[in-house]
Design an enzyme around this catalytic site. Structure first.
Site, PDB file in Angstrom:
ATOM      1  N   ASP A 108      80.007 -71.028  66.203  1.00  0.00           N
ATOM      2  CA  ASP A 108      79.285 -72.263  65.896  1.00  0.00           C
ATOM      3  C   ASP A 108      80.025 -73.474  66.464  1.00  0.00           C
ATOM      4  O   ASP A 108      81.253 -73.446  66.648  1.00  0.00           O
ATOM      5  CB  ASP A 108      79.161 -72.453  64.372  1.00  0.00           C
ATOM      6  CG  ASP A 108      78.245 -71.414  63.742  1.00  0.00           C
ATOM      7  OD1 ASP A 108      77.440 -70.815  64.472  1.00  0.00           O
ATOM      8  OD2 ASP A 108      78.365 -71.210  62.515  1.00  0.00           O
TER       9      ASP A 108
HETATM   10  N1  URA Z   1      80.269 -66.852  61.168  1.00  0.00           N
HETATM   11  C1  URA Z   1      79.857 -68.128  61.102  1.00  0.00           C
HETATM   12  O1  URA Z   1      79.349 -68.572  60.086  1.00  0.00           O
HETATM   13  N2  URA Z   1      79.984 -68.901  62.196  1.00  0.00           N
HETATM   14  C2  URA Z   1      80.550 -68.473  63.348  1.00  0.00           C
HETATM   15  O2  URA Z   1      80.659 -69.226  64.315  1.00  0.00           O
HETATM   16  C3  URA Z   1      80.976 -67.146  63.401  1.00  0.00           C
HETATM   17  C4  URA Z   1      80.823 -66.345  62.285  1.00  0.00           C
END
Ligand code: URA
Length: 242
Positions: A108
């Site tokens: 993310d």
């Molecule tokens: N889980 C999440 O919530 N975000 C990520 O970027 C990777 C795993």
């Protein structure tokens, strides 16, 4: 030339960083590939990587050695190669590389840590395929302060809107880990999961009543972030998945 120097065209193109073997088959079907001046019509064709001249969209394809790097993605960077909204993305960090690196999966925008980058599309497919259950380990700063009940709940699993989810292991990390991820003195849980559903780790913690304030990925399959600085790359060896 002996037949064992020949390789299938889809493998040759994938090794040159033009996509996965499946992906390049679509390009062959669309008539975008030629060998020694002849448009390719046959999927199973083989090429001699040294002798044959392969064109993809009219441009010569040079075979490329497999390259694998770990990247410590900063937060506020998109983990794709472009962003329609013009936010900083991984491609901005790739200018020094002549090899075409692609991220294996995503993190993310607000998540930092280990992003594997490679020119080997088949390896990416394997790393991300659910059947391999490749472990991903994260450090999550959470609120309120983590307790034994939270760790148990993460390992037992919870119902999410797209189905059941769990961590394979949840614990309070040792201080070296925290130093590497710049999380010293914070209320942190180390959790390992084996799937890559969207926002999976954040959703697991929220469902357990401890939403994530900061998330850092410290391991992905056989690769570890260790003390790699934010925004830096490190070349790593190919490791077969167990
Ligand atoms: N889980 C999440 O919530 N975000 C990520 O970027 C990777 C795993």
């Amino acid at each position: 030339m002996s037949s064992d120097t020949l390789i299938r065209i889809n493998r040759f193109l994938a090794q040159a960083g033009l996509g996965s073997r499946r992906g390049v088959e679509a390009a062959i079907g669309e008539g975008r590939v030629s060998i020694n001046g002849k448009l390719l019509t046959e999927m199973g064709a083989k090429v001699d990587p040294v002798k044959d001249r392969v064109l993809f969209d009219g441009k010569e394809v040079k075979p490329e050695k497999r390259a694998i790097y770990i990247f410590n993605k900063p937060d506020k960077v998109i983990s794709t190669l472009s962003d329609p909204q013009g936010r900083p993305c991984v491609a901005d960090f790739l200018e020094e590389f002549s090899v075409r690196l692609v991220p294996a999966g995503r993190l993310d925008y607000d998540v930092s840590g280990l992003l594997l980058m490679t020119n080997d599309g088949d390896y990416i497919n394997k790393l991300l395929h659910p059947s391999f259950e490749v472990p991903r380990t994260y450090l999550a700063e959470v609120s309120p302060i983590p307790n034994a009940k939270l760790l148990k709940k993460l390992e037992r699993g919870v119902e999410l809107e797209d189905g059941f989810g769990k961590g394979t292991e949840a614990k309070i990390p040792n201080s070296n880990r925290l130093k590497d991820a710049d999380l010293g003195g914070r209320p942190v849980v180390e959790v390992t999961v084996t799937e890559g559903r969207n926002h999976f780790v954040k959703r697991l913690f929220s469902a357990c009543g401890h939403p994530v304030k900061k998330l850092v990925r410290v391991e992905f399959g056989p690769y570890k972030l260790s003390n790699l600085k934010i925004g830096r790359f490190k070349k790593v060896d190919f490791r077969e998945l167990s």
